[in-house]
Design an enzyme around this catalytic site. Structure first.
Site, mmCIF file in Angstrom:
data_model
loop_
_atom_site.group_PDB
_atom_site.id
_atom_site.type_symbol
_atom_site.label_atom_id
_atom_site.label_comp_id
_atom_site.label_asym_id
_atom_site.label_seq_id
_atom_site.Cartn_x
_atom_site.Cartn_y
_atom_site.Cartn_z
ATOM 1 N N HIS A 171 0.839 -1.207 0.000
ATOM 2 C CA HIS A 171 0.000 0.000 0.000
ATOM 3 C C HIS A 171 0.869 1.250 0.000
ATOM 4 O O HIS A 171 1.945 1.283 0.615
ATOM 5 C CB HIS A 171 -0.960 0.005 1.194
ATOM 6 C CG HIS A 171 -0.308 0.105 2.537
ATOM 7 N ND1 HIS A 171 -0.051 1.307 3.157
ATOM 8 C CD2 HIS A 171 0.136 -0.851 3.397
ATOM 9 C CE1 HIS A 171 0.516 1.100 4.343
ATOM 10 N NE2 HIS A 171 0.644 -0.203 4.511
ATOM 11 N N ASP A 183 6.406 1.860 6.209
ATOM 12 C CA ASP A 183 5.019 1.410 6.129
ATOM 13 C C ASP A 183 4.235 2.320 5.183
ATOM 14 O O ASP A 183 3.631 3.289 5.608
ATOM 15 C CB ASP A 183 4.388 1.432 7.521
ATOM 16 C CG ASP A 183 3.002 0.816 7.545
ATOM 17 O OD1 ASP A 183 2.696 0.014 6.649
ATOM 18 O OD2 ASP A 183 2.228 1.154 8.450
ATOM 19 N N GLU A 218 -4.767 1.160 2.933
ATOM 20 C CA GLU A 218 -4.574 0.138 3.953
ATOM 21 C C GLU A 218 -4.735 0.738 5.336
ATOM 22 O O GLU A 218 -5.379 0.160 6.210
ATOM 23 C CB GLU A 218 -3.191 -0.496 3.797
ATOM 24 C CG GLU A 218 -2.968 -1.754 4.644
ATOM 25 C CD GLU A 218 -2.432 -1.474 6.033
ATOM 26 O OE1 GLU A 218 -2.413 -2.390 6.862
ATOM 27 O OE2 GLU A 218 -2.032 -0.309 6.302
ATOM 28 N N GLU A 219 -4.137 1.908 5.533
ATOM 29 C CA GLU A 219 -4.266 2.586 6.822
ATOM 30 C C GLU A 219 -5.689 3.086 7.038
ATOM 31 O O GLU A 219 -6.095 3.337 8.172
ATOM 32 C CB GLU A 219 -3.289 3.755 6.908
ATOM 33 C CG GLU A 219 -1.830 3.390 6.670
ATOM 34 C CD GLU A 219 -1.256 2.488 7.749
ATOM 35 O OE1 GLU A 219 -1.951 2.225 8.744
ATOM 36 O OE2 GLU A 219 -0.105 2.057 7.593
ATOM 37 N N GLU A 245 4.361 -5.880 4.145
ATOM 38 C CA GLU A 245 3.939 -4.938 5.176
ATOM 39 C C GLU A 245 5.121 -4.500 6.026
ATOM 40 O O GLU A 245 6.269 -4.850 5.731
ATOM 41 C CB GLU A 245 2.859 -5.580 6.066
ATOM 42 C CG GLU A 245 1.453 -5.058 5.802
ATOM 43 C CD GLU A 245 1.292 -3.580 6.118
ATOM 44 O OE1 GLU A 245 2.177 -2.985 6.759
ATOM 45 O OE2 GLU A 245 0.262 -3.015 5.742
ATOM 46 N N HIS A 321 5.347 4.485 12.221
ATOM 47 C CA HIS A 321 4.206 5.401 12.340
ATOM 48 C C HIS A 321 4.581 6.702 13.050
ATOM 49 O O HIS A 321 3.761 7.272 13.778
ATOM 50 C CB HIS A 321 3.042 4.725 13.062
ATOM 51 C CG HIS A 321 2.219 3.856 12.171
ATOM 52 N ND1 HIS A 321 0.983 3.376 12.536
ATOM 53 C CD2 HIS A 321 2.444 3.376 10.921
ATOM 54 C CE1 HIS A 321 0.488 2.631 11.559
ATOM 55 N NE2 HIS A 321 1.364 2.615 10.561
#
Length: 881
Positions: A171, A183, A218-219, A245, A321
């Site tokens: 993603h 990510d 995706e998030e 991922e 993140h």
């Protein structure tokens, strides 16, 4: 004369007594041979295993440069893709950066690859815009994800017409406040380079086709992958999936999910991956819901009925993140390693006959793990169960037979008996309890004196902090136990060896009854010591008096293989779970969990070697030394010299969710009952706000108690269960024009015995609904996802276990209309006039409205080690009647 004879007799008796005392002392000295040098050998041996594991974990291959062969993966080429993607900035689904800039960049790069490709390949590029809804269900959370106009970018490559394709997924969107290099930008970069390598290779070497999916949300509740499964024209062609991922930044990509029940995928990975890194332990942890996150793989398996493999970067989860997750944080060796593995895996799966009809090769679960990244071990779980039961049976029967034969022979102080083995079994397990209690006692002291998470930045500090007390407790239990045992039998190492084997046999038998696949670790600890310690010990007829060095060597040889595999897995768990405690919520005391894990690990690794303490010359002094050493790391932790969080040489930030919110509570007639505004702080670790509560700006900050639907707070994720401690700093209203909603967003319609509400909501690209029903009311139907067309998922309210809460996560793309949906309620009794309490959150995650002046002021006074994820949101509460 009689007096003289009497004196002689008394002297003889005295001499006899002294001789007996001297002989007894000499016999005891003959049983105690191990001194400091021998225990130093044990420490050095374990250290050598740890060092080899550490070296294997740090190894990354040299990257291939830009001039390498076209069909060879180049880490530098992939790195350029990564820099191009992250240069766009934060790519929240629905933002211009994600749905326009990132999409255009990907299409441009795909077209460039297509133009350069071998003409023997058929390459198609497609852009999908999709809307849908589905349920996200885990152990502690269950919510409905609904989405509109989400954008996916796809490319399909094949060398001949086929209806069989492999799906490779990553993603390109990110969470708010990060460039998302790990990510999942690096995975997108890797797939672009993999596609280029395949497109420039020989078309005849590709048997089946490959679809590369770059999904855009995706998030945003795993929406992109579900949209592909829901209605893309290419989905019926897909037979299996490779999902990429991240739960960390850099390092090695880790296989943590496969199948389900398709061992051929592991076979292909084991044969194709140049640097394997996988374990069924991680799969069981993930399936148990111990990790508060999920990946697209679950969507592909549950809603697409696909099989496949899920890989993720797990190192350096501290910056996952966060704003520190940029392209510079990912070593190019990590990119090269991932690319080498993924390219070969995708080619291997795309050329495998298994791909044609995966359903025909469903053969149950597998045991799998790698050994230092060199090779893979994998075999069917059903075979593992047979091996475990056979090993348990052989070990138990062997020991019983030995004890039975010994019972018929004359007494031998170095032989085992039923009584000595039973007493040893009791001592061992009581000593293990002592060890765990000692380790947990240290964690309780740290919590009591507010010296928690001192190991967070320096994760290996946890070993002396919790490991030394564990060793002290175990050793103390053994020394006290040997004193008790001497009242009945002679203490001997063989009895303790048998007792440990019986302990492992019992544990292994129980674990297999519950079909725990991680039991392979216990099996290794039973098999190798039995073969390498027990059998040579018995059949060579070794005795501690004459063969203490040989016995020590046997214990080291028998422990080396299981120690290597156990420590290797312990490294993985530490590298993943220690950073996770920084974002695992306010309810989990990381010190207690880490104390338990470290204590159990020490017990397992030293289960056999600790028995040699019964042959030590100075056992009590050794225990005292361990006790004194245990206080050193405890004093260091209590001294405050090791801070939990750091920015600098180590980047281990403290995390906060910070929202400048406007809360409006409406009466059933639509009028406003109450309104407030301020900054809502949602800490993500067990220390919550201790690090900032002394800052003058936050002096009026108050603890929020949970009340109303989902605590009447605009949660972004369904995470209230793990993050219950909330703080609120009252202040000015957001200055971005986020006005409260009115009851005009819904219309009420009575339909027979049901009441239906139609909603039409204008808002940002991310919103949530929190619905709590009144007593005597059920949610009979709604326009969003229902399992089998009837069941609507909800989660239990932790404050009122009898009450259910419906959580809806909504996201839309850059081009979208208002959010329209309906809900239908039915009264089962006349207990309440009101139907439900509904909360509606609107999240402004990006753009000018995401940061207000008040919010920027709050951020500016935070310590440098704090990494905030901040945005503006509205919360409106309605009573539906």
């Amino acid at each position: 004369m009689f007096v003289r004879q009497r004196k002689v007799r008394e002297q003889n008796r005295g001499d006899s007594y002294l001789d007996k005392k001297s002989n007894h002392k000499q016999l005891n000295n003959q049983k105690h041979f191990y001194g400091p040098v021998h225990f130093l050998i044990i420490v050095l041996s374990v250290s050598a295993v740890v060092y080899s594991v550490r070296v294997s974990d740090l190894f990354l291959p040299d990257p291939k440069n830009l001039t390498t062969e076209n069909h060879t993966f180049s880490g530098f080429r992939a790195q350029k893709h990564l820099y191009d993607l992250t240069r766009i900035g934060h790519r929240v689904a629905g933002s211009y950066e994600s749905d326009v800039e990132a999409v255009n960049l990907l299409i441009k790069k795909l077209n460039a690859i297509k133009d350069e490709a071998n003409k023997g390949f058929n390459i198609e590029i497609d852009l999908q815009t999709v809307s849908g809804s589905f349920a996200f269900v885990q152990k502690i959370v269950a919510f409905t994800s609904t989405y509109e106009n989400i954008t996916n970018v796809l490319v399909k490559i094949s060398s001949n017409p086929t209806d069989t394709y492999l799906l490779a997924n990553a993603h390109f969107d990110t969470v708010m406040g990060t460039e998302g290099a790990s990510d999942d930008g690096v995975s997108c970069a890797v797939l672009l380079e993999v596609l280029r390598c395949i497109a420039l290779s020989d078309p005849e070497k590709l048997k089946y086709g490959i679809i590369f999916l770059f999904n855009g949300a995706e998030e945003g509740g795993l929406a992109g992958s579900h949209g592909f499964v829901l209605e893309h024209k290419w989905f019926p062609l897909v037979k299996a999936v490779v999902n990429l991922e991240a739960a960390g930044s850099g390092g090695r990509e880790f296989v943590f999910q496969t199948g389900p029940d398709h061992p051929w995928i592991l076979q292909l990975y084991a044969s194709s991956a140049k640097y394997p890194f996988a374990s069924v332990v991680a799969q069981e942890i993930f399936e148990a819901g111990l990790v508060p996150s999920d990946t697209d793989f679950r969507v592909f398996v549950r809603y697409g009925n696909l099989v496949g493999i899920d890989l993720a970067f797990v190192s350096n989860g501290y910056i996952y993140h966060t704003r520190y997750d940029n392209a510079d944080a990912i070593p190019i060796g990590s990119i090269q390693r991932s690319g080498d593995n993924i390219l070969e895996l995708i080619k291997s799966m795309a050329n495998s006959d298994y791909l044609k009809d995966p359903a025909g090769y469903k053969h149950g679960n597998s045991i799998f793990y790698d050994v230092l990244g060199i090779f893979m071990v994998h075999y069917p779980f059903r075979l593992h169960k047979v091996l475990c039961y056979m090993t348990c049976a052989v070990v138990v029967l062997y020991i019983l037979l030995k004890l039975y034969k010994q019972a018929k022979l004359s007494a031998n102080p170095e032989a085992a008996s039923f009584t000595s083995v039973f007493l040893s079994f009791c001592v061992i397990n009581i000593s293990n309890i002592f060890g765990i209690v000692s380790s947990l006692a240290v964690s309780c002291i740290l919590i009591k004196f507010n010296a928690m998470m001192t190991w967070y930045t320096h994760m290996w500090f946890a070993f002396p902090l919790f490991g030394l007390p564990t060793l002290f407790g175990i050793s103390l239990g053994h020394c006290l136990g040997s004193i008790v045992i001497k009242k009945w039998v002679e203490v001997n190492i063989r009895s303790f060896l048998y007792a440990v084997l019986l302990t492992y046999s019992s544990i292994l038998f129980v674990l297999n009854q519950f079909e725990i696949k991680s039991s392979f670790l216990v099996w290794l600890w039973l098999l190798f010591p039995f073969m390498c310690i027990c059998l040579p010990f018995d059949y060579l007829k070794l005795t501690i008096c004459r063969n203490h060095i040989k016995i020590l060597v046997l214990h080291l040889i028998g422990s080396v293989v299981p120690s290597l595999i156990t420590i290797y897995h312990l490294f993985i768990l530490y590298k993943f779970f220690v950073p996770l405690f920084g974002r695992a919520g306010t309810e989990i005391p990381g010190d207690a969990v880490l104390a338990l894990v470290t204590g159990l690990s020490c017990i397992v690794i030293l289960f056999y070697l600790i028995n040699l303490i019964h042959g030590a010359k100075n056992g009590p002094q050794f225990v005292i030394l361990l006790g004194l050493l245990s206080f050193i790391p405890l004093f260091v932790a209590l001294s405050g010299q090791l801070k939990p969080f750091s920015i600098g040489y180590y980047t281990t930030p403290k995390r906060f969710f910070m929202q400048h919110i406007l809360r409006t509570f409406h009466n059933s007639d639509g009028s406003i009952r109450k309104q407030d505004s301020g900054i809502w702080l949602q800490p993500m670790d067990y220390l919550h706000v201790q690090d900032i509560k002394t800052i003058p700006f936050f002096k009026d900050m108050q603890r929020l108690e949970c009340e109303g639907s989902y605590c009447s707070l605009p949660y972004y994720y369904s995470m209230r269960v793990i993050a219950r401690k909330q703080w609120y700093l009252l202040g000015e209203k957001p200055d971005g024009g986020q006005n409260p909603l009115s009851s005009s967003i819904y219309k009420r319609e009575i339909k027979e015995n049901r009441i239906r509400f139609y909603f039409d909501i204008e808002g940002p690209d991310h919103m949530n609904i929190f619905l709590t029903l009144k007593a005597g009311v059920i949610l009979a139907d709604w326009s969003m996802y229902k399992q089998n067309g009837t069941h609507i998922y909800s989660e239990l309210d932790y404050q009122e276990p009898s009450s259910e809460i419906y959580f809806v996560f909504y996201s839309h793309g850059y081009y979208a209309n208002s959010w329209k949906f309906w809900m239908e309620f039915e009264r089962t009794s006349d207990v309440s006039i009101d139907l439900a309490e509904m909360g509606l959150a609107r999240h402004y995650l990006h753009g000018k409205m995401s940061r207000t002046k008040f919010l920027r002021e709050a951020i500016s006074v935070l310590p440098t080690f704090v990494c905030e994820t901040a945005w503006t949101s509205n919360y409106d509460s309605f009573t539906l009647r």
